[in-house]
Scaffold this active site. Structure first.
Site, mmCIF file in Angstrom:
data_model
loop_
_atom_site.group_PDB
_atom_site.id
_atom_site.type_symbol
_atom_site.label_atom_id
_atom_site.label_comp_id
_atom_site.label_asym_id
_atom_site.label_seq_id
_atom_site.Cartn_x
_atom_site.Cartn_y
_atom_site.Cartn_z
ATOM 1 N N TYR A 46 31.266 -70.661 18.740
ATOM 2 C CA TYR A 46 30.434 -69.925 18.122
ATOM 3 C C TYR A 46 29.781 -70.223 17.038
ATOM 4 O O TYR A 46 29.697 -71.176 16.268
ATOM 5 C CB TYR A 46 31.459 -68.726 18.153
ATOM 6 C CG TYR A 46 30.423 -67.523 18.334
ATOM 7 C CD1 TYR A 46 29.450 -67.083 19.233
ATOM 8 C CD2 TYR A 46 30.338 -66.557 16.997
ATOM 9 C CE1 TYR A 46 28.665 -66.082 18.666
ATOM 10 C CE2 TYR A 46 29.830 -65.505 16.638
ATOM 11 C CZ TYR A 46 28.964 -65.484 17.949
ATOM 12 O OH TYR A 46 28.098 -64.168 17.722
ATOM 13 N N LYS B 168 32.087 -61.816 47.833
ATOM 14 C CA LYS B 168 30.949 -62.919 47.628
ATOM 15 C C LYS B 168 31.136 -63.915 46.383
ATOM 16 O O LYS B 168 31.353 -64.766 46.707
ATOM 17 C CB LYS B 168 29.988 -62.232 47.831
ATOM 18 C CG LYS B 168 28.682 -63.123 48.035
ATOM 19 C CD LYS B 168 28.686 -63.054 49.704
ATOM 20 C CE LYS B 168 27.218 -63.879 50.253
ATOM 21 N NZ LYS B 168 27.749 -63.595 51.151
ATOM 22 N N GLU C 60 22.445 -58.871 47.395
ATOM 23 C CA GLU C 60 23.185 -58.623 48.905
ATOM 24 C C GLU C 60 23.235 -57.588 49.011
ATOM 25 O O GLU C 60 23.310 -56.773 48.180
ATOM 26 C CB GLU C 60 24.735 -58.913 48.280
ATOM 27 C CG GLU C 60 26.001 -59.343 49.906
ATOM 28 C CD GLU C 60 25.970 -60.798 50.239
ATOM 29 O OE1 GLU C 60 26.631 -60.310 51.846
ATOM 30 O OE2 GLU C 60 24.915 -61.615 50.109
ATOM 31 N N ASP C 61 23.286 -56.561 50.727
ATOM 32 C CA ASP C 61 23.724 -55.336 51.192
ATOM 33 C C ASP C 61 22.830 -54.567 50.233
ATOM 34 O O ASP C 61 23.191 -53.411 50.108
ATOM 35 C CB ASP C 61 25.141 -55.155 50.911
ATOM 36 C CG ASP C 61 25.647 -55.243 52.016
ATOM 37 O OD1 ASP C 61 25.916 -56.665 52.545
ATOM 38 O OD2 ASP C 61 27.069 -55.612 51.505
ATOM 39 N N ALA D 299 15.329 -54.512 64.579
ATOM 40 C CA ALA D 299 14.448 -55.066 63.585
ATOM 41 C C ALA D 299 14.781 -54.540 61.894
ATOM 42 O O ALA D 299 13.774 -54.524 61.577
ATOM 43 C CB ALA D 299 13.261 -53.951 64.576
ATOM 44 N N ALA E 132 17.022 -56.420 58.949
ATOM 45 C CA ALA E 132 16.127 -57.564 58.447
ATOM 46 C C ALA E 132 17.022 -58.879 58.889
ATOM 47 O O ALA E 132 16.405 -59.853 58.610
ATOM 48 C CB ALA E 132 17.203 -56.990 56.950
#
Length: 779
Positions: free
Chosen positions: A52, A107, A149-150, A208, A210
């Site tokens: 730092y 994930k 995601e989702d 139909a 994604a």
């Protein structure tokens, strides 16, 4: 029913578990599944000054002068953000940003586990596309890539396209493109097996959303003709005359007079299902072309089950999203390795060329001979390319090498790579080093257990953590637990939420019909050593280790787990009263230390012999090397001491030196060296600098300790400090598969022990039978 176990099915893996088990997994210990750790030392004031203020000013100025150096001086180049607003969580719908966090953490774990990509989850509390886009775009400097995601359709299309235009790093919506890439890989191979070309395929896509739209777009990029792809939604075929289509569906519309899914399937070569369970029946697929290709990817229930499809069309090639059928379309085959390759060349995008390269690499990998360890885990059935093996297995260790290379090369050729790979041979070696082979091997062990379930005897069948382990072992499909306990065990199971406790087998060592057989067996074994029959009866009735070990010896189970209620040495002594040591061996314990740096080290003997002789140390080294190979490691053995090759001079090291001499006189197939301090054994640079005569060609991964105290203390110290993942001890050297858990073992530890014990059952029983036959012939 209050308190009852609610069974769920994990859609990708078809693994059963209880709601309580899932809650415990996430809640126990450190909450959640990820943590942040410093990658540089932070022990001293000087370390802090460099990390730092004031030391950090130097890299700050360097990056300001050359932004590209951020990849060199920060974690950006290996950091991916997993981002969601929770609008389409798994199959659960729009449950909001906060509810999506466990999935996003999961994930992130997969990124690390499969491709050594660091990842952080970010949940944005907005359903407004513009706000979401703005928030993610502003985070660009922090990350090397963005995994969306989702996110529900059609917002996911808008968000991904806008972010691709605004950001100079890869943006990838895995729900769309991950599924499309794995599907395309399977389709390449299915077409190859049936003698078709991509431009000749007639494809029906049901769904139909994604993923369906991404699949259709990608296969068209790969040569399937636009007019040959018919997509269906809930209203039927998406055709040019429909006036109820949004801009994304209208882009999929074709000119056709077919209106229903059944009509669309007539004469079709391929069905890609990304819709709902059981929408197909046998009569519908009978109208498809010869050797139809059916990808029924709805989870957990496919559009048509493989047995029903095969009954109607025996010539079909079938894939699903489930692990209990051949050809699983599993996104984990794609996204970790795609990002790995993209990050390593500092790609500015994941483009169509990179997706196609990934699909082709996966297809080509499936055509190669399957590694022995993968074939064994999948029941030995997946040994060669064919109708039941068109997609690689998720735990194939070659994925880390094959897919990132293909993606990196495609990124370079398509002009989106900012830092091309200079030496691809060196890059492949670097990729292999990122994968922890022990983790892969353990994963394969669990897969093997599911495909070849064994009866595992749990000796302490009334203990809560043992019962939880038995429940998890059974519900996970890893085998059949046999609980040794009293009739009240059924009540305990019911209290823990098991709806039908009598699904579990319970053996009572006091009144089981098998007690007499156990007594006969042990008495016959020891009657000439002064043991009276009434002594044996008391032993069997009063101590479950004797009874359980006899059940194992008599073939009533395939493996045995004990140890949680008494010290290791006591359990081992009881088991050895009943079960012999393996031929020419003495038992010993081995711990696996999975370090945070990806390096796995094994420590032995952590459990049995207090001061092993040189011959015992050599024998431990030989068997530890064989165990390391089972765990996917190439063994490098170091005999550990406080002195390294006599520096500093010391006493009590003769056994270690003599153990090396014993191995020198033997024919061995592994590297070994000693005596060495652990700081040298684990530091190959130090070996080369100060001890160039060392026979090791890398850091040691098996540490043979001089005595039980040093080995056991080292293992327990590592576990107590919490800086490493410690597995074991694993008991080696018994004639039958017995594992003795530490008294502090969790239910998860017990499940792992049970899986490994059942995995060794076939081999040990074959070896015992072979020796018995040989000895009978000699006799």
């Amino acid at each position: 029913m209050a308190g009852a176990i609610q069974e769920r099915t994990l859609s990708e893996a078809n693994v059963k578990f209880s709601e309580q088990e899932a809650i415990d997994f996430h809640a126990k210990g450190r909450p959640g599944k990820i943590e942040i750790k410093a990658s540089k030392p932070m022990a001293t004031q000087r370390d802090l000054a460099l990390a730092y203020s004031p030391g950090v000013a130097v890299p700050v100025e360097a990056i300001a002068a050359d932004p590209g150096r951020a990849y060199e001086l920060t974690a950006k180049g290996n950091l991916v953000a997993v981002i969601s607003n929770g609008s389409a969580i798994l199959g659960l719908g729009n449950l909001g940003a906060l509810a999506s966090k466990p999935v996003m953490e999961g994930k992130a774990v997969l990124f690390k586990r499969f491709a050594d990509v660091d990842s952080i989850d970010i949940e944005l509390d907005t359903q407004d596309c513009d706000k979401f886009i703005e928030a993610v775009a502003l985070m660009g400097p922090s990350f090397g890539g963005i995994n969306l995601e989702d996110i529900g359709a059609p917002d996911c299309f808008v968000i991904e396209q806008a972010l691709k235009e605004r950001m100079n790093i890869p943006v990838f919506h895995d729900d769309q493109h991950g599924t499309a890439i794995i599907t395309a890989a399977g389709l390449i191979n299915a077409a190859h097996l049936t003698g078709r070309t991509m431009d000749s395929l007639k494809v029906v896509v049901n769904g139909a959303g994604a993923a369906a739209i991404a699949c259709a777009d990608l296969i068209r990029e790969m040569g399937v003709r636009r007019e040959n792809v018919i997509m269906c939604d809930r209203s039927g075929v998406i055709h040019e005359d429909r006036d109820d289509l949004d801009q994304w569906k209208s882009a999929q519309a074709v000119k056709t007079d077919r209106r229903t899914l059944a009509e669309a399937l007539e004469g079709a070569d391929v069905f890609l299902g990304l819709s709902a369970g059981n929408v197909l029946d046998g009569d519908m697929i009978k109208t498809m072309a010869d050797q139809p290709i059916i990808f029924a990817m709805a989870n957990p229930t496919p559009e048509i089950s493989p047995p029903v499809a095969k009954a109607a069309r025996p010539d079909a090639i079938i894939a699903t999203g489930r692990s209990d059928y051949p050809n699983q379309v599993n996104n984990v085959l794609g996204f970790p390795f795609i990002f790995r390759g993209a990050l390593d060349v500092r790609a500015t995008a994941v483009n169509e060329e990179m997706k196609i390269a990934a699909a082709q690499a996966l297809a080509e990998l499936a055509r190669e001979q399957v590694p022995e360890e993968v074939a064994a885990a999948y029941g030995g059935a997946a040994k060669s390319f064919g109708p039941d093996y068109i997609i690689p297995a998720p735990f194939d260790p070659r994925l880390i090498e094959v897919v990132p290379v293909a993606v990196a090369q495609a990124a370079e050729k398509s002009g989106v790579a900012q830092k091309p790979i200079e030496d691809y041979d060196a890059y492949r070696a670097q990729l292999r080093a990122r994968l922890n082979p022990t983790s892969s091997t353990l994963s394969l062990a669990f897969e093997a257990a599911k495909r070849n379930p064994k009866r595992v005897l749990f000796a302490e069948g009334e203990e809560e953590n043992v019962l939880r382990a038995a429940i998890a072992f059974k519900e996970g499909g890893y085998g059949i637990p046999v609980l040794v306990g009293r009739e009240s065990t059924y009540d305990r199971l019911r209290e823990m939420g098991v709806e039908d406790p009598h699904e579990f087998e319970v053996l009572n060592s006091r009144n089981s019909p098998l007690v007499e057989k156990a007594v006969d067996f042990i008495y016959e074994k020891h009657q000439r050593q002064g043991m009276l029959r009434r002594q044996v009866e008391r032993m069997v009735n009063q101590d479950r280790n004797y009874f359980t070990a006899a059940m194992l010896a008599l073939g009533e189970g395939d493996a045995m787990i004990t140890g949680t209620t008494r010290p290791f040495s006591q359990s081992l002594a009881q088991v050895r009263t009943v079960i012999d040591d393996d031929h020419g061996a003495e038992p010993f314990g081995i711990h696996i230390v999975a370090g945070g740096n990806g390096q796995t080290v094994m420590i032995a003997d952590t459990s049995v012999t207090e001061r092993p002789s040189a011959e015992q140390l050599a024998a431990i080294a030989v068997r530890s090397a064989a165990f390391a190979r089972r765990m996917g490691q190439e063994p490098r053995v170091a005999f550990i001491s406080y002195t390294t090759f006599g520096n500093p001079p010391g006493r009590h090291i003769e056994e270690l030196r003599d153990a090396v001499k014993v191995l020198d006189r033997m024919t061995t197939d592994f590297e070994y060296e000693g005596e060495m301090g652990p700081d040298v054994a684990l530091n190959y640079e130090a070996q080369r600098a100060y001890y160039p005569f060392s026979r090791l060609t890398g850091p040691a991964n098996i540490l043979i300790m001089p005595g039980l105290q040093s080995a056991n203390l080292s293992a327990k110290l590592l576990k107590a400090l919490g800086g490493e993942t410690l597995l074991g001890p694993y008991l080696m050297g018994m004639a039958l598969p017995v594992q003795i858990a530490p008294m502090t073992a969790s239910s998860s530890d017990l499940v792992t022990l049970a899986v490994l014990a059942s995995g060794g059952a076939d081999g040990l029983r074959r070896n015992t039978a072979a020796r018995g036959a040989a000895e009978a012939v000699v006799g």
